[in-house]
Write a protein that holds these residues in place. Structure first.
Motif, PDB file in Angstrom:
ATOM      1  N   GLY A  37      42.541  29.836 -22.158  1.00 52.45           N
ATOM      2  CA  GLY A  37      43.135  30.677 -21.130  1.00 52.45           C
ATOM      3  C   GLY A  37      42.555  30.829 -19.730  1.00 52.45           C
ATOM      4  N   MET A  38      41.254  30.953 -19.929  1.00 50.17           N
ATOM      5  CA  MET A  38      39.771  30.673 -18.781  1.00 50.17           C
ATOM      6  C   MET A  38      39.027  29.994 -18.773  1.00 50.17           C
ATOM      7  N   GLU A  39      38.639  29.960 -16.938  1.00 44.18           N
ATOM      8  CA  GLU A  39      38.059  28.802 -16.798  1.00 44.18           C
ATOM      9  C   GLU A  39      36.521  29.485 -15.414  1.00 44.18           C
ATOM     10  N   SER A  40      35.562  29.087 -15.439  1.00 45.27           N
ATOM     11  CA  SER A  40      34.509  29.841 -14.232  1.00 45.27           C
ATOM     12  C   SER A  40      33.574  29.079 -14.192  1.00 45.27           C
ATOM     13  N   VAL A  41      32.688  29.446 -13.227  1.00 44.97           N
ATOM     14  CA  VAL A  41      32.394  28.615 -12.800  1.00 44.97           C
ATOM     15  C   VAL A  41      31.199  29.777 -11.587  1.00 44.97           C
ATOM     16  N   HIS A  42      29.823  29.756 -11.643  1.00 43.29           N
ATOM     17  CA  HIS A  42      29.478  31.126 -11.557  1.00 43.29           C
ATOM     18  C   HIS A  42      27.687  30.230 -10.855  1.00 43.29           C
ATOM     19  N   SER A  43      27.566  30.383  -9.631  1.00 47.56           N
ATOM     20  CA  SER A  43      25.950  29.807  -9.657  1.00 47.56           C
ATOM     21  C   SER A  43      25.610  31.067  -8.667  1.00 47.56           C
ATOM     22  N   THR A  99      15.221  14.904 -10.458  1.00 50.34           N
ATOM     23  CA  THR A  99      15.718  14.551  -8.208  1.00 50.34           C
ATOM     24  C   THR A  99      16.954  15.120  -8.550  1.00 50.34           C
ATOM     25  N   HIS A 100      17.659  14.896  -9.946  1.00 51.88           N
ATOM     26  CA  HIS A 100      19.604  15.015  -9.602  1.00 51.88           C
ATOM     27  C   HIS A 100      20.052  16.523  -9.136  1.00 51.88           C
ATOM     28  N   PRO A 101      20.418  15.880  -7.924  1.00 54.08           N
ATOM     29  CA  PRO A 101      21.911  17.091  -7.779  1.00 54.08           C
ATOM     30  C   PRO A 101      21.934  17.676  -9.068  1.00 54.08           C
ATOM     31  N   LEU A 102      22.441  19.399  -9.289  1.00 55.97           N
ATOM     32  CA  LEU A 102      23.105  19.760 -10.012  1.00 55.97           C
ATOM     33  C   LEU A 102      24.442  19.944  -9.906  1.00 55.97           C
ATOM     34  N   LEU A 103      24.991  19.875 -11.619  1.00 57.37           N
ATOM     35  CA  LEU A 103      26.771  18.925 -11.581  1.00 57.37           C
ATOM     36  C   LEU A 103      27.323  20.024 -10.795  1.00 57.37           C
ATOM     37  N   SER A 104      28.292  19.529  -9.884  1.00 54.61           N
ATOM     38  CA  SER A 104      29.339  20.294  -9.082  1.00 54.61           C
ATOM     39  C   SER A 104      30.693  20.111 -10.241  1.00 54.61           C
ATOM     40  N   GLU A 105      31.191  21.607  -9.185  1.00 52.43           N
ATOM     41  CA  GLU A 105      32.155  22.149  -9.911  1.00 52.43           C
ATOM     42  C   GLU A 105      33.388  21.625 -11.148  1.00 52.43           C
ATOM     43  N   ALA A 106      33.765  20.428 -10.195  1.00 56.90           N
ATOM     44  CA  ALA A 106      34.735  19.913 -11.021  1.00 56.90           C
ATOM     45  C   ALA A 106      33.750  19.138 -12.180  1.00 56.90           C
ATOM     46  N   GLU A 107      31.959  18.444 -12.367  1.00 54.57           N
ATOM     47  CA  GLU A 107      32.258  17.472 -13.229  1.00 54.57           C
ATOM     48  C   GLU A 107      31.698  18.860 -14.622  1.00 54.57           C
ATOM     49  N   GLY A 108      31.078  19.247 -13.855  1.00 55.15           N
ATOM     50  CA  GLY A 108      30.897  20.531 -15.532  1.00 55.15           C
ATOM     51  C   GLY A 108      32.311  20.828 -15.607  1.00 55.15           C
ATOM     52  N   LEU A 109      33.274  21.184 -15.131  1.00 55.26           N
ATOM     53  CA  LEU A 109      34.490  21.431 -16.195  1.00 55.26           C
ATOM     54  C   LEU A 109      35.149  20.688 -16.564  1.00 55.26           C
ATOM     55  N   GLU A 110      35.404  19.760 -15.627  1.00 54.25           N
ATOM     56  CA  GLU A 110      35.709  18.198 -16.478  1.00 54.25           C
ATOM     57  C   GLU A 110      35.173  18.169 -18.084  1.00 54.25           C
ATOM     58  N   MET A 111      34.026  17.879 -17.810  1.00 47.98           N
ATOM     59  CA  MET A 111      32.810  18.181 -19.049  1.00 47.98           C
ATOM     60  C   MET A 111      33.435  18.670 -20.751  1.00 47.98           C
ATOM     61  N   LEU A 112      33.359  19.946 -20.197  1.00 42.32           N
ATOM     62  CA  LEU A 112      34.810  21.222 -20.674  1.00 42.32           C
ATOM     63  C   LEU A 112      35.692  20.448 -21.837  1.00 42.32           C
ATOM     64  N   ARG A 113      36.498  20.078 -20.699  1.00 45.16           N
ATOM     65  CA  ARG A 113      37.998  20.021 -20.862  1.00 45.16           C
ATOM     66  C   ARG A 113      38.094  19.195 -21.876  1.00 45.16           C
ATOM     67  N   SER A 126      41.763  23.758 -34.826  1.00 40.63           N
ATOM     68  CA  SER A 126      41.035  24.803 -34.646  1.00 40.63           C
ATOM     69  C   SER A 126      40.983  25.957 -33.278  1.00 40.63           C
ATOM     70  N   TYR A 127      40.649  26.433 -33.220  1.00 43.21           N
ATOM     71  CA  TYR A 127      40.100  27.918 -32.075  1.00 43.21           C
ATOM     72  C   TYR A 127      39.093  26.977 -31.688  1.00 43.21           C
ATOM     73  N   PHE A 128      39.123  27.005 -29.980  1.00 42.36           N
ATOM     74  CA  PHE A 128      38.552  26.889 -29.237  1.00 42.36           C
ATOM     75  C   PHE A 128      37.625  27.996 -28.313  1.00 42.36           C
ATOM     76  N   CYS A 129      36.884  28.920 -29.107  1.00 40.88           N
ATOM     77  CA  CYS A 129      36.577  30.023 -28.273  1.00 40.88           C
ATOM     78  C   CYS A 129      36.008  30.110 -27.085  1.00 40.88           C
ATOM     79  N   ASP A 130      34.975  29.873 -27.345  1.00 39.86           N
ATOM     80  CA  ASP A 130      34.172  29.999 -26.284  1.00 39.86           C
ATOM     81  C   ASP A 130      32.826  28.825 -25.304  1.00 39.86           C
TER      82      ASP A 130
END
Length: 426
Positions: A37-43, A99-113, A126-130
């Motif tokens: 129930g939680m999503e976050s992005v911290h730069s 030289t690649h830019p960091l993952l964007s907010e959308a890219e990183g969260l979509e990878m985890l989802r 199974s229980y996806f904890c973290d």
């Protein structure tokens, strides 16, 4: 950043220190996190620098955040002189992924989802904890009164999942992966590893066996190999031989070669120089079963490659491994080692940490019993071994070299090992 470092070096000289070095580093990172129930992005961004200064009798160390400047408030030096390496020419081809830019907010969260969805479709109970992805980039610069003047960039991304298996056991499984760029992380392969371990924990049986023959995937093999790393770091060849019991210099069969390479192409810790500005290179610790030369610094052995790393700008350089790995054999496929196993075990997952007791280490592992080259049922237990004798028990190495972040990057291919003990969980 180079100009700021040179300004600080000049300031140290004006204060009477003809022997000085300035190291500066700045970086940026982005952390993506997904939980129940939680999503976050911290730069975040960080910059800092350090000065080492001294003479033959005394030395000091100064650090500050931000970028270097000409206003230095150096502390009083303490006892113990300072030696600095001289400048040395080095060629360097930067990895394109740096030289690649960091993952964007959308890219990183979509990878985890996507990973979460696939895992729970495979094992709904199974229980996806973290889960987290850390994606970072950095720039470093070193200048010194001895003529060192070098700048380089770094890049690293790490994925970590924590999953609870099916009730009622609710065993915790942690799976990790690392790559130079976040876009290179292979989520599908990490899901497969997590699914394998969860199924084994759910359906497997405990097993014990003395002197077993095993085949272990790279992630398991690297954790076994990591326990031998200390024998080759900062020791003399004689000390390494004594620890390994290699009085005649022979450690294992001719198939066994072990390397530490500070400029491994595509490596997460690759750099043209170490934390003092000494050029990095591949170091053959074991070559065709015979003991080579350990990792020692430039002021200990003539011609030594750069091996003093800095964990961060607040840290002094120290002798440490970078990419410590067992050389793979391009002619051997991983599954051929399983298919050729008449009787033994095939391990596809392990715990994160080793447990120590006396001169033996143990590691929780998960896999399959094998008979006549075919898996006949899931099993789990603990491998137990003396790290001083492990290298001599390696029978064969496949071609699928992969690395695990364990302080250094420790790498191994799928390995076949004979004569290792399987003990029950405590």
């Amino acid at each position: 950043m180079r100009e700021e470092c040179l300004s600080a070096l000049d300031a140290a000289g004006r204060q009477g220190w003809g022997r000085a070095e300035v190291f500066a580093k700045r970086g940026r990172s982005r952390r993506f996190r997904l939980g129940q129930g939680m999503e976050s992005v911290h730069s975040s961004e960080e910059a800092g620098w350090a000065v080492r200064f001294g003479d033959d009798r005394s030395s000091g160390f100064y650090t500050a955040s931000g970028m270097p400047g000409g206003d230095l408030a150096l502390p009083e030096p303490g006892p113990g002189g300072l030696r600095l390496p001289g400048a040395a020419a080095t060629s360097w081809r930067e990895c394109e992924s740096v030289t690649h830019p960091l993952l964007s907010e959308a890219e990183g969260l979509e990878m985890l989802r996507a990973a979460q969805g696939r895992l729970q479709s495979e094992i709904p109970e199974s229980y996806f904890c973290d889960a987290t992805v850390d994606d970072g980039a950095s720039e470093s610069c070193i200048v010194s009164s001895n003529g060192v003047d070098v700048a380089f960039r770094g890049r690293a991304a790490v994925l970590r999942w924590e999953v609870l298996g099916p009730a009622p056991a609710l065993d915790r499984t942690v799976v990790t992966a690392a790559a130079v760029s976040g876009r290179e992380l292979r989520g599908e392969a990490v899901v497969d590893r997590a699914v394998d371990v969860l199924r084994i924990r759910r359906d497997g049986r405990p097993v014990e066996s003395l002197g077993a023959r095993i085949v272990a995937v790279p992630e398991v093999s690297a954790r076994l190999l990591s326990a031998s790393m200390g024998a080759f770091v900062g020791s003399s060849r004689e000390e390494s031989a004594q620890w390994l019991g290699a009085t005649d210099g022979e450690v294992g069969g001719r198939h066994l070669s072990l390397v530490d390479d500070g400029r491994l192409e595509g490596g997460l810790l690759s750099a043209p120089v170490d934390g003092e500005g000494v050029p990095t290179a591949a170091r053959e610790l074991i070559l065709n079963g015979r003991l080579g030369e350990p990792l020692v610094a430039w002021d200990v052995a003539v011609g030594a490659s750069g091996c003093r790393r800095r964990s961060g700008w607040r840290d002094r350089p120290r002798v440490a491994a970078s990419h410590f790995f067992l050389v793979p054999d391009a002619t051997i496929s991983p599954m051929s080692l399983v298919e050729d196993l008449a009787s033994g075990y095939y391990f596809v997952g392990s715990d994160e940490t080793l447990d120590a007791k006396s001169n033996r280490l143990s590691l929780g592992v998960y896999g399959y019993e094998v008979a006549h080259g075919k898996p006949i049922g899931p099993i789990f237990g603990r491998l137990a071994w003396d790290p001083r004798k492990l290298l001599g028990k390696i029978v064969a190495a496949a071609r699928d070299l992969r690395f695990v972040a364990m302080g250094a990057m420790v790498g191994a291919p799928t390995l076949e090992i004979d004569g290792i003990d399987l003990i029950p969980d405590p």
